[in-house]
Scaffold this active site. Sequence first.
Site, short mmCIF file in Angstrom:
data_model
loop_
_atom_site.label_atom_id
_atom_site.label_comp_id
_atom_site.label_asym_id
_atom_site.label_seq_id
_atom_site.Cartn_x
_atom_site.Cartn_y
_atom_site.Cartn_z
N THR A 1 -31.91 65.14 -61.14
CA THR A 1 -33.12 65.31 -61.94
C THR A 1 -34.17 64.26 -61.63
O THR A 1 -35.37 64.52 -61.72
CB THR A 1 -32.76 65.26 -63.44
OG1 THR A 1 -31.79 66.26 -63.73
CG2 THR A 1 -33.98 65.49 -64.32
N THR B 1 -27.38 63.16 -63.46
CA THR B 1 -26.65 62.58 -64.59
C THR B 1 -25.36 63.32 -64.94
O THR B 1 -24.48 62.75 -65.57
CB THR B 1 -27.54 62.53 -65.84
OG1 THR B 1 -27.95 63.87 -66.19
CG2 THR B 1 -28.77 61.67 -65.60
N TYR C 1 -36.06 73.54 -64.01
CA TYR C 1 -36.55 72.73 -62.89
C TYR C 1 -35.52 72.81 -61.77
O TYR C 1 -34.38 73.24 -61.96
CB TYR C 1 -36.77 71.28 -63.31
CG TYR C 1 -35.50 70.53 -63.64
CD1 TYR C 1 -34.84 69.78 -62.68
CD2 TYR C 1 -34.95 70.60 -64.92
CE1 TYR C 1 -33.67 69.11 -62.97
CE2 TYR C 1 -33.78 69.94 -65.23
CZ TYR C 1 -33.15 69.19 -64.25
OH TYR C 1 -31.98 68.54 -64.55
#
Length: 328
Positions: A14, A93, A27
Amino acid sequence: MQAPHIRILATGGTIAGSGGSAFGNGYSPGQISVEAMVAEIRALGIDASLDPIEIASIGSQDIGWAEWGLLHAEVLRAQADETICGVIITHGTDTAEETALLLDLTLDAGKPVVLVGAMRPADAVGSDGMRNFANGVRVASDPASADRGVLVVMGDTVFAARDVRKAATSNIDAFKGFPRGPLARVTPTSLDWFGPAARVGEKARFAWPQRLPRVAILTAGAGMDAKPVEAMLGIGCEGIVLAGMGQGNAPRVVLDALGAAVRSGVPVVRSSRVDEGMVDRNVEVDDDARGLVAARALGPAKARILLALLVAQGITDPAAVQAEFDRR
């Protein structure tokens, strides 16, 4: 005074993601090159010499043996280079805690190795990626960061690899440390350690294996039977981690099947599907009779990494496996 030289190893995630909208939920990870991220950090005026290498451009849900091998080899190269004071790994993450622990167990605890990520892509309102990156530079360039093992920097907080976990799906402060909590608080201009380095001179606990054995996580649920255990053994699992109820419990029929797996030579570790808490050896579960191992402070994801490393080293005896989990 010469600026600190830091090696940057990028894997995507990310922090390098773009959604094309400041407010959208969707995204694509790994869309921004590491060179572009480094250029943005340099434009902030941070005093550091950043040396970027792109390992991958993927979401961390897709990270695996190939990427881990490249990361490990590049960190070893950086550790051997006297001009480099630390390493930053940009990482998604979702599996940051797994990569961090794997590297932590297979690298010397000398030069700082710092994982950074983001909970929001670069073009989202309130994106946290560049701040986490800048904080990572602050940590990696600090001599006091040495001899602490692999670190994860998220949300102005520094965590040890053995303690860190992702505890929320999308919160900006999604990461926590258990059982020891955070090691420090950090901003791009300040770093406050809560204690001295605890791993001075500590060498890698395990050699880098030629392969990572198949170890599966079995999540316990009410009313389940032994079929999932049989399926895991049927596909050649060399170890099983139970993400159990409460303190690592499961229906008796499942525990019996796991005990049979141990007798066949497949080690089994009991962890918990609960967010936080210790899983100790348990009389109710009868760990001694079934040969099961208690994960102690490690959740299922990290228990899987440790068990796979142990199996790769030929360590499968329940007592020997338990001794390693007790050391975490």
